[in-house]
Scaffold this active site. Structure first.
Site, PDB file in Angstrom:
ATOM      1  CE  LYS A 137      44.317 -13.243  -4.777  1.00 20.07           C
ATOM      2  NZ  LYS A 137      45.138 -14.452  -4.750  1.00 20.07           N
ATOM      3  CD  GLN A 139      48.732 -15.072  -5.473  1.00 26.94           C
ATOM      4  OE1 GLN A 139      47.937 -14.434  -4.776  1.00 26.94           O
ATOM      5  NE2 GLN A 139      48.337 -15.747  -6.549  1.00 26.94           N
ATOM      6  CG  ASP A 154      43.199 -18.720  -1.046  1.00 32.58           C
ATOM      7  OD1 ASP A 154      42.319 -18.115  -1.670  1.00 32.58           O
ATOM      8  OD2 ASP A 154      44.413 -18.583  -1.251  1.00 32.58           O
TER       9      ASP A 154
END
Ligand code: NAP
Length: 292
Positions: free
Chosen positions: A54, A98, A121
């Site tokens: 990422k 994460q 997200d």
């Protein structure tokens, strides 16, 4: 193999080039560099590799990437305090924690701490709610990428039957919600372990999205000829011929499904590259909104 390969890497490369142009334009016009903060707690090897990928993608798109690593022993309140600081930081437009977090953390409490306007997200309850009622929001990255991958096949989903296998909050449920939006107009069946006779549903599907986390959940004999298959699964299967001792496979049996389907995503190289791409997309969108 009869099916066309849906090339997630190619689509991701094209979309990232478009994002990079958007980043350059935002810098030139408003002097704003989109910034993404990625928080990694602990050292789970899969999480480390996802976070590394990422950050690399973020830098390649010309964005600011800020990595915050914390030991698995960090107090949950300290993690929440770090998120609060990022919520207030004007250089940061997107915050990602994460998942999964190490044992003992409340993922719900941690995700809830992210400001919805920086939740790139799309996991906070506010964004999930907005998505469900069709309000403007950050769409969750994997489901959004899946819609883009179906689009490249050229299939018009209106009136088609889509079967989604798996009902997780991060993949199955949001995919089903996006496919059933009026703008897409598919008729959606959401299957799970309580579904009796899964094959009876998949055999009537024009599109099957499989996100079960189990190899061979979908096989060619379960498909209607010409169906489109989106394989979300990422499974590590022991393989002594590989240097790492394992190989990756999806949730669909690729060989048998590719004989019957009209198009199918590979694993790796299908859904995965698009997930990261849609994260960059949301981060750019967030930076545009804040300064716009
Ligand atoms: P998850 O939270 O474990 O959910 C799996 C879902 O599949 C559950 O709803 C489960 O049903 C259902 N299921 C499992 N076996 C089934 C079967 N035999 N028949 C019907 N339904 C079945 O998994 P997830 O987080 O959604 O992830 C799914 C897979 O996608 C994993 O392999 C994950 O690594 C991968 N993934 C990939 C990406 C990417 O970017 N490439 C992103 C996210 C996830 P119940 O609810 O009844 O238990």
């Amino acid at each position: 193999m009869n099916a066309q390969l849906i090339d997630g890497k190619k689509l991701a490369t094209e979309t990232r080039a478009e994002i990079a142009r958007g980043v350059a334009a935002l810098k030139a016009e408003k002097g704003v560099t989109p910034g993404l903060a990625v928080i990694l707690v602990g050292d789970n090897p899969a999480s480390v590799s996802y976070v590394t990928a990422k950050e690399k993608a973020c830098r390649e798109a010309g964005m600011l990437s800020r990595e915050i690593r914390m030991p698995a022993t960090v107090a949950e309140d300290e993690l929440i305090a770090a998120i609060a600081k990022l919520n207030a930081d004007p250089a940061i437009h997107g915050i990602l924690v994460q998942l999964p977090l190490p044992k003992g953390f409340s993922e719900k409490r941690v995700i809830d701490a992210i400001a919805p306007e920086k939740d790139v997200d799309g996991f906070t309850p506010v964004n999930v709610g907005r998505m469900l009622i069709g309000d403007d929001c950050f769409l969750p990255c994997t489901p959004h990428g899946i819609i883009k991958l179906i689009e490249v096949t050229g299939m018009d989903l209106a009136g088609k039957h889509a079967v989604v296998i798996g009902r997780s909050n991060i993949v199955g449920k949001p995919v089903a919600a996006l496919l059933s939006r009026k703008s897409v107009n598919a008729t959606v069946t959401l299957c799970h372990t309580g579904t009796k006779d899964l094959a009876a549903f998949t055999r009537t599907a024009d599109v099957v999205v499989v996100a079960a986390g189990r190899p061979n959940t979908l096989t060619g004999d379960m498909l209607k000829p010409g169906a489109v298959v989106i394989d979300v699964g990422v499974n590590r299967v022991p393989d002594a011929t590989k240097e790492k001792g394992y190989r990756l496979c999806g949730d669909a049996d690729f060989a048998s499904c590719a004989e019957v389907a009209s198009a199918i995503t590979p694993v790796p190289g299908g859904v995965g590259p698009m997930t990261i791409t849609m994260l960059l997309w949301n981060t750019l969108e967030s930076a545009r909104r804040v300064e716009g």
